[in-house]
Design a protein around this motif. Structure first.
Motif, PDB file in Angstrom:
ATOM      1  N   GLY A 412     -21.863 -65.389  36.135  1.00 23.58           N
ATOM      2  CA  GLY A 412     -22.979 -65.708  37.013  1.00 23.58           C
ATOM      3  C   GLY A 412     -22.964 -67.140  37.520  1.00 23.58           C
ATOM      4  N   ARG A 420     -27.356 -65.989  33.883  1.00 21.37           N
ATOM      5  CA  ARG A 420     -26.900 -65.280  32.695  1.00 21.37           C
ATOM      6  C   ARG A 420     -27.615 -63.944  32.584  1.00 21.37           C
ATOM      7  N   ALA A 421     -27.020 -63.040  31.836  1.00 22.27           N
ATOM      8  CA  ALA A 421     -27.644 -61.742  31.596  1.00 22.27           C
ATOM      9  C   ALA A 421     -28.911 -61.957  30.788  1.00 22.27           C
ATOM     10  N   CYS A 467     -26.766 -61.040  37.495  1.00 22.14           N
ATOM     11  CA  CYS A 467     -25.849 -61.378  36.398  1.00 22.14           C
ATOM     12  C   CYS A 467     -24.462 -60.850  36.710  1.00 22.14           C
TER      13      CYS A 467
END
Lengths: 686, 686
Positions: A412, A420-421, A467
């Motif tokens: 990302g 970020r996730a 993400c």
């Protein structure tokens, strides 16, 4: 054991099939041990630990030629009765250490009574491994010292361990010598010791001590993840992850090395914080698992080479520049004390899996072990995707490994709306081929953006960015919808068909999400497409290079490991050309395979020997010195690829006809960027 | 090595006598190694270290059947020339690694070129032992890492160590892995490593590193004494002693145990101060020896059980009461880091000799090793006299050991004018049999008190008290002069003959010294005589008990170890009955044998194996549980003894006719005191 005769009862153990004759009066445990049957015991046959439970068969067993009658085994005695009352004993179960042979018997040893238990881990592939504990518990009763028989506590302990357990040539930690006397004192000489690798006494407890634990850790640049497991049966009690606090010294690996180079004591500072974080992680796992940290006797650790070096207190700077020399590519055996990990038993040992090469670390060794890459019958590609992609290719006969500098785009970073996730991040995207309208899902909700009620999701969670897996999907979908060309150009001419194509200076962007409230507008820009192209081309080029070395033109199986690898949709990854063509049914995510590998190494001595052997035979390919890497990189910039035909993929999905848009300026910028990346790859910027 | 033929030159090595044929062009070092000749080398045959020097014989050697001509060896080459210019090479010496075989040769390997050098220690017995270093240096040139050949620094080091030195299955300290890369970097891959016990790499230095050192330590209750030695040749560079700072927690061992019992953390506090003192001692030794502490790679340590436990951080309290159980009676192998000794190499190892029993410590193991008690052909008594006397008795076939609670009288405590051995303390005494007048000498001067000019000594040094050896002599002399009876009574009737007998309540004292100036008047009181009687009776009773167990009525040889044992006059000790009768020519002091034993263990791996084996076979006798100990004790209260006839002693000196003075009150007090001592000995007051 007394000499046996042809009239002594016959005993047959299942599932091992081992058999023999034993005099009436022999305990079943003794009979089993004499035959080498794998029956567990901590208390050494004193009816205390209940590990040696067996199930006597009742009836006639013509296949084995015996009849096993209920009275062929002694009745329940006082010890067994006490155990049953205190701790319970399932129907049909007996303690083999107290049950005595009276006649012919068939005795089944259930899996939970075996030392070497099979553990099944379910994934796409059902994998099993056998627990082969490096640390084992042994209960003994040490007679008291006597004036007339001077001698050391330790020597008396060793005598009992040899007599009861056949353990000789033992040595002991100084800490055990210190703890032994009070432990003996506390419970009339009854103690349990933990013995490491069959020869070193590393811990002692008063009385019977039945459970010990280990922690498997994957020290990642971003996250440190651990599993707490029971060393005896392999059960995972708790799993947890903490941020790697080294992030404050730099997001990616190279910036950590730079920090070490630019700051006196910088490496030591990073060593300290990662050790502290690991100590906290272990404390959290112990709390979650409801166990005492002093019952943690072993850690098994994986990590990329720089994390590996920093954790062990080794200077990481040589890993930052050619020839990227590891301090060691052997497994490291040390102690928790030596690397200053707190909150575990003072005698706890640490096993660090071997690194493979300067960019291919112990984490990759863990992936190989977990995914059994070295046992593949067909050509298998295993990739752990992160800032670098670690690539393993081959079969049981030949295995190659390399690292490719994908950069952080897949995580990302370098993406305009990348993140970020985390909840709110777009992770799934579909684009209608006709209307060019998108639908998507964010982490934290199962609703698609065109489902009724998504506005509630937007209010509650928000749509905060995109993400790694979302980026891969959206660009693959943009390509499938004809919005992005095979060259990676966002086609501005489509602005006439849809308001989602918007001009952005000299290039065009796609509006993935227009917020209803005050959230961000989420665009996929030309630069985003370029960043993903560069990353996926680096990955593909590395894979292709290994294919060249292995002499194959296609791979039979694919496993994608790591957080990103487990999240991305394999079809979209293939549309993008991130991975080579492959039967989609033979491609699968692998989860945190590195951590799983650490867990397997934690629980199995045999697995440690196995991975150490495999790592030595893996052929290490250095992408930076291979001229073909650059050629493969250029070819891999196109979607899905300039020359590869992707027949399996085309059978699954209709790819757009190849179409290019001549945009000299843009192509020129892409070419300049490509050159920079290639140059960086051949230098040291990883 | 090439195949040899019957026409190849013959080479004979002396003193080993090993011989073989080698092709022209073989280096002398290679020929020697092929034959297993003991030739040292650190640089591995690179002409750098000069350890492999040999002396070629010139002329005809009919005994060996060869003629060794000057041109049978290659002329000096450039490497050898450079070594000669830089470091010198004695006449006739050659570097065996550069000198090449041209014809038949006789080659002498001088002692200093052998790894296993004989070290001669002179005392009454000339003892030799062979240096057999546990840590050895190996120089290698490690090729640089290359991009195309990834792999760890450690693996490349191991490869060279195996290739050049045949060392396989190596392991390494984490500290070495940390230090390796910069060491390799500094000097183009040239490094010297220290390898412990043939398998563990414990230190690394850039370039050629030629000397490493060890420290042998005797941790006494009062003094910690150390020797700094060159590990390769056994040369002692410096010796030094420091006070044991634990003295502030109690003068004797039991008061230290009491301190541990009465104060939370008391044992840990004593552990800390003794470790600090040891660190200071090592720093002082390194400074005296002009070496860098980081070149100290090993320590060998002895001490009594309580010092042993406190140094290792083991609770000493169990040693304070029956059954006096040691935490361990095995040798302890640990690291300097583990026991927090500073100022040495971070990889330094520690070897602690085994304790024998709860009162017979590693110091006694050191005494046995140094005095070779386990190799005696005739019955030998070895005693280390301190607050406890450690007694070893036997021959090479059977060895017994015990400890006897002599108390601190021999060290000057419990004596009215007693003091530690220090300048001004009376150490030698003679009493004229006719006039009953004394003459004496004080520590710090060779003049006797009746020599002209002693008044100057008195002014300069003073006469401050009487030390252990002085007390033994004065009481023996008082007995020989008839002033003290065989019962130990100061004969008050002699007050008529000399003003030196003075009444002191109900008993009498002897005035040893009447100060000219303002020094103290030095008396030998009835209580002083009693204190020495109790101490010597305890010692003799212990000896006699071992004689009973061994089944002998006399001993053939005596060795007195320790500071007191080395200072006392053996004749006077025998007159007092402190030791049993023995040919005085076969009795000798042994110096600080415990420290010498530590030194031998430091320098010889074989000696470690030897003492570990001996300690296991030593029969441990616990005086406290032996009823005969009390009988022997009562008999030994008389001077020299109630029943023993002392024929050897009587041949050397005229003993007074046995004479007793009936003094019921005094005898009653003596008996009550005896009972207290006996009771204490059978309990725990040691």
């Amino acid at each position: 054991m007394a000499t046996t005769t042809q009239t002594d009862p016959r005993i047959i153990f299942t599932p091992s099939g081992r058999r023999g004759r034993f005099p009436v009066g022999t305990t079943v445990l003794d009979a089993g041990r004499a035959l080498g049957v794998d029956i567990d015991s901590v208390c050494g046959g004193r009816g205390l630990c209940g590990r040696c439970q067996v199930t006597p068969g009742i009836g006639s067993f013509p296949k084995h030629g015996i009849t096993s009658a209920p009275d062929h085994l002694s009745e329940e005695g006082p010890l067994e009765g006490e155990y049953r009352r205190a701790r319970g004993l399932a129907e049909g179960r007996r303690l083999s250490c107290t049950a005595v042979v009276r006649g012919d018997l068939l005795i089944d040893v259930p899996p939970e009574s075996q030392v070497h238990r099979q553990v099944v881990r379910k994934g796409l592939d059902v994998r099993t491994f056998v627990v082969d504990p490096v640390v084992r518990l042994h209960y003994v009763v040490v007679p008291p010292a006597e004036l007339a028989r001077p001698g050391g506590d330790l020597a008396r302990l060793f005598t009992e361990l040899e007599r009861d357990w056949g353990l000789s040539d033992l040595e002991s930690d100084l800490g055990v010598i210190r703890a032994l006397q009070p432990a003996l004192e506390r419970n009339g000489g009854r103690v349990t010791v933990a013995i490491h690798d069959g020869h070193a006494v590393i811990a002692v407890w008063p009385g019977l001590h039945e459970r010990i634990f280990g922690v498997a850790v994957d020290v990642g640049s971003t996250t440190i993840a651990g599993h707490l497991a029971d060393i005896a049966d392999g059960a995972v009690l708790a799993s947890s992850g903490v941020m790697n606090p080294q992030i404050r010294f730099g997001e990616d690996l190279m910036s950590r090395v730079s920090y070490a180079m630019l700051h006196d004591g910088g490496a030591a500072e990073m060593t300290r914080v990662v050790r502290d974080a690991l100590t906290s992680l272990v404390a959290g796992l112990a709390a979650s698992g409801g166990i005492d940290g002093s019952d943690i006797l072993e850690l098994a650790i994986v990590g990329n080479p720089i994390m590996h070096h920093l954790l062990l207190g080794i200077d990481p700077i040589p890993l930052g520049s050619a020839p990227f020399a590891l301090a060691t590519d052997r497994a490291v055996r040390t102690t928790a004390a030596e690397i200053e990990l707190g909150g575990v038993n003072q005698g706890a040992r640490v096993y660090v899996l071997p690194c493979i090469a300067g960019h291919v670390g112990a984490d990759t060794a863990g992936v190989i072990l977990a995914e059994e890459a070295h046992r593949a019958e067909r050509v298998r590609l295993t990739v752990d995707v992160g800032t670098n992609a670690e690539i393993v290719l081959g079969t049981k006969d030949r295995l190659l490994a390399a690292s490719s500098p994908t950069g952080p785009a897949f995580e990302g970073a370098q993406i305009s709306a990348g993140q970020r996730a985390a909840p709110g991040a777009i992770e799934r995207v579909r684009i209608d081929r006709a209307t060019l309208e998108p639908r998507f899902r964010v982490i934290g909700s199962a609703r698609w953006s065109d489902d009724p009620g998504f506005d509630a999701v937007e209010r509650r969670i928000g749509v905060t960015g995109i993400c790694g897996s979302g980026i891969v999907e959206v660009i693959a979908e943009l390509f499938l919808a004809g919005i992005v060309t095979a060259d990676g150009i966002v086609d501005g001419s489509l602005a006439a068909r849809t308001p989602r194509i918007v001009r952005d200076g000299r290039t065009f962007s796609y509006v993935l999400h227009e917020p209803a409230g005050d959230g961000p507008r989420i665009l996929i820009t030309q630069n985003d497409v370029r960043a993903i192209q560069l990353a996926k081309a680096a990955l593909y080029a590395g894979v292709r290079l290994l294919m060249d070395h292995l002499g194959v033109d296609e791979v039979d199986e694919i496993r994608l490991a790591g957080a990103f690898g487990s999240q991305i949709d394999l079809l979209h990854a293939m549309v993008l050309g991130l991975i080579p063509d492959c039967d989609l049914a033979a491609a699968a995510p692998a989860g945190n395979a590195a951590g799983t590998g650490a867990l397997i190494a934690l629980l199995s001595k045999a697995a440690r020997a196995e991975i150490e052997m495999v790592v030595r035979t893996v052929e290490k390919i250095e992408t930076a010195v291979e001229p073909r890497f650059q050629e493969h990189f250029v070819d891999a910039m196109a979607l899905p690829h300039r020359t590869a035909t992707y027949p399996h993929l085309r059978a699954a999905v209709e790819l757009p006809t190849a179409r290019t848009i001549t945009d000299a300026g843009d192509a020129g910028r892409a070419e300049r960027r490509r050159r920079r990346v290639v140059a960086a790859a051949s230098r040291e910027d990883r």
